[in-house]
Design an enzyme around this catalytic site. Structure first.
Site, PDB file in Angstrom:
ATOM      1  N   ARG A 129     -34.269  42.344 -42.617  1.00 43.29           N
ATOM      2  CA  ARG A 129     -34.451  43.354 -41.564  1.00 43.29           C
ATOM      3  C   ARG A 129     -35.898  43.850 -41.573  1.00 43.29           C
ATOM      4  O   ARG A 129     -36.328  44.520 -42.491  1.00 43.29           O
ATOM      5  CB  ARG A 129     -33.513  44.524 -41.787  1.00 43.29           C
TER       6      ARG A 129
ATOM      7  N   HIS B 131     -39.711  38.375 -33.132  1.00 43.00           N
ATOM      8  CA  HIS B 131     -39.022  39.676 -33.088  1.00 43.00           C
ATOM      9  C   HIS B 131     -39.806  40.712 -33.915  1.00 43.00           C
ATOM     10  O   HIS B 131     -39.379  41.112 -34.996  1.00 43.00           O
ATOM     11  CB  HIS B 131     -37.620  39.476 -33.643  1.00 43.00           C
TER      12      HIS B 131
ATOM     13  N   GLU C 270     -41.415  42.266 -28.653  1.00 41.34           N
ATOM     14  CA  GLU C 270     -41.140  40.875 -28.978  1.00 41.34           C
ATOM     15  C   GLU C 270     -41.645  39.922 -27.908  1.00 41.34           C
ATOM     16  O   GLU C 270     -41.315  40.074 -26.727  1.00 41.34           O
ATOM     17  CB  GLU C 270     -39.629  40.682 -29.154  1.00 41.34           C
TER      18      GLU C 270
ATOM     19  N   ARG D 144     -33.870  31.739 -38.662  1.00 45.32           N
ATOM     20  CA  ARG D 144     -34.273  32.852 -39.536  1.00 45.32           C
ATOM     21  C   ARG D 144     -33.469  32.927 -40.830  1.00 45.32           C
ATOM     22  O   ARG D 144     -33.796  33.738 -41.694  1.00 45.32           O
ATOM     23  CB  ARG D 144     -34.178  34.184 -38.781  1.00 45.32           C
TER      24      ARG D 144
ATOM     25  N   ASP E 239     -33.017  48.875 -25.394  1.00 44.36           N
ATOM     26  CA  ASP E 239     -32.856  47.436 -25.596  1.00 44.36           C
ATOM     27  C   ASP E 239     -33.054  46.767 -24.245  1.00 44.36           C
ATOM     28  O   ASP E 239     -32.134  46.694 -23.430  1.00 44.36           O
ATOM     29  CB  ASP E 239     -31.472  47.125 -26.173  1.00 44.36           C
TER      30      ASP E 239
END
Length: 297
Positions: free
Chosen positions: A74, A161, A269, A96, A210
């Site tokens: 994270r 990201h 991003e 990832r 978002d």
């Protein structure tokens, strides 16, 4: 960082200021250069830290996170590929959470260059049937450049990201986000020109955000008054810019983010979501993000 990666024992020296170390269960390339410090986990080719000389760390990394095999980290800059979001499993793709191979690592007086590759194999075919090669090249100096190149015959979606560290979320604004966007919280499409959270000074963060901006500028700027700086994200090969902050309510459900952690970062991003990357046998696809500390806020 949750643990000072720069104080970890050196497992193998790669160059004068580059070394391989071990953070939890993960191998990490560590750069401790007179001009810049940085760290990249081989799992996910995941940039964990970037800090030019004289600056505070630019990337946010969770104090509540873990460094385990097969578990996404994270913070930093996860590489979301070959899909973005819940288009498949695992969320944000498998790149990832799989181990990448170090191709090369070197340095000069001003910067370091690190390249890693991920190729299809038994692990990737459990998620996705295509043959592929994905290479990421990091240039780490007073600016940070991340170049992703995908080779194979397929379409994919992707995002770099980037978790940008902020002094405090209050007062933070992101500019360069004009025009149409998809609001994933409200499930609607809208226009930034008619958005109450996007004033003349840019997008603010009164609550969870978002969004996928489908007609962004080539540069997004994060204005951080508490951190006394502006961080620029220069985008290339992108169709979209995704902006995300989980807000207080969602953060309380996230085991790898402290309850007040949402106040410490904003994700800006570089992405290909609304228009997938298309690569062919002789035509690789590219996506690049370049981070710069521009000025005092």
């Amino acid at each position: 960082m949750p643990e000072d990666v720069f104080a970890l024992p050196v497992v193998r020296r790669l160059d004068a200021h580059l070394s391989l170390r071990r953070l939890g269960a993960l191998d990490v390339v560590v750069l401790d250069h007179p001009r810049v410090r940085a760290a990249i986990a081989l799992q996910g080719a995941h940039l964990l830290a970037w800090q030019p000389q004289g600056a505070e760390p630019v990337l946010w990394l969770s104090d509540a996170g873990t460094f385990e095999e097969g578990r996404a980290v994270r913070g930093g800059v996860p590489i979301c590929w070959p899909w973005f979001g819940p288009a498949g499993r695992p969320n944000h793709g498998f790149a990832r959470i799989l181990p990448w191979t170090l191709l090369d690592a070197g340095e000069d007086d001003d910067a370091a260059h690190v390249s890693m590759v991920l190729r299809d194999g038994e692990e990737s075919r459990a998620y996705w049937p295509f043959a592929f090669e994905v290479v990421v090249r990091f240039t780490l100096g007073q600016e940070c450049r991340i170049e992703l190149t995908a080779r194979g015959d397929f379409e994919s979606t992707a995002a770099l990201h980037t978790y940008l560290r902020v002094g405090d979320l209050d007062g933070v604004r992101v500019t360069g986000l004009d025009g149409h966007y998809l609001d994933k919280v409200l499930g609607v499409e809208a226009d930034a020109d008619k958005d109450p959270d996007t004033g003349a000074e840019g997008l603010s963060f009164p609550d969870r955000i978002d969004r996928v901006y489908t007609r962004p500028d080539g540069v997004s700027r994060l204005h951080d008054p508490a951190g006394k700086r502006v961080v620029e994200v220069h985008h290339a090969g992108h169709s979209d810019v995704v902006v995300w902050n989980p807000g207080a309510e969602l953060t309380r459900t996230m085991a790898d983010v402290p309850d007040d952690g949402y106040r410490e970062f904003v994700c800006v991003e570089t992405a290909r979501v609304s228009r997938p990357l298309a690569s062919g046998p002789q035509t690789p696809a590219h996506l690049t993000a370049t981070l710069r500390i521009a000025a005092d806020a």
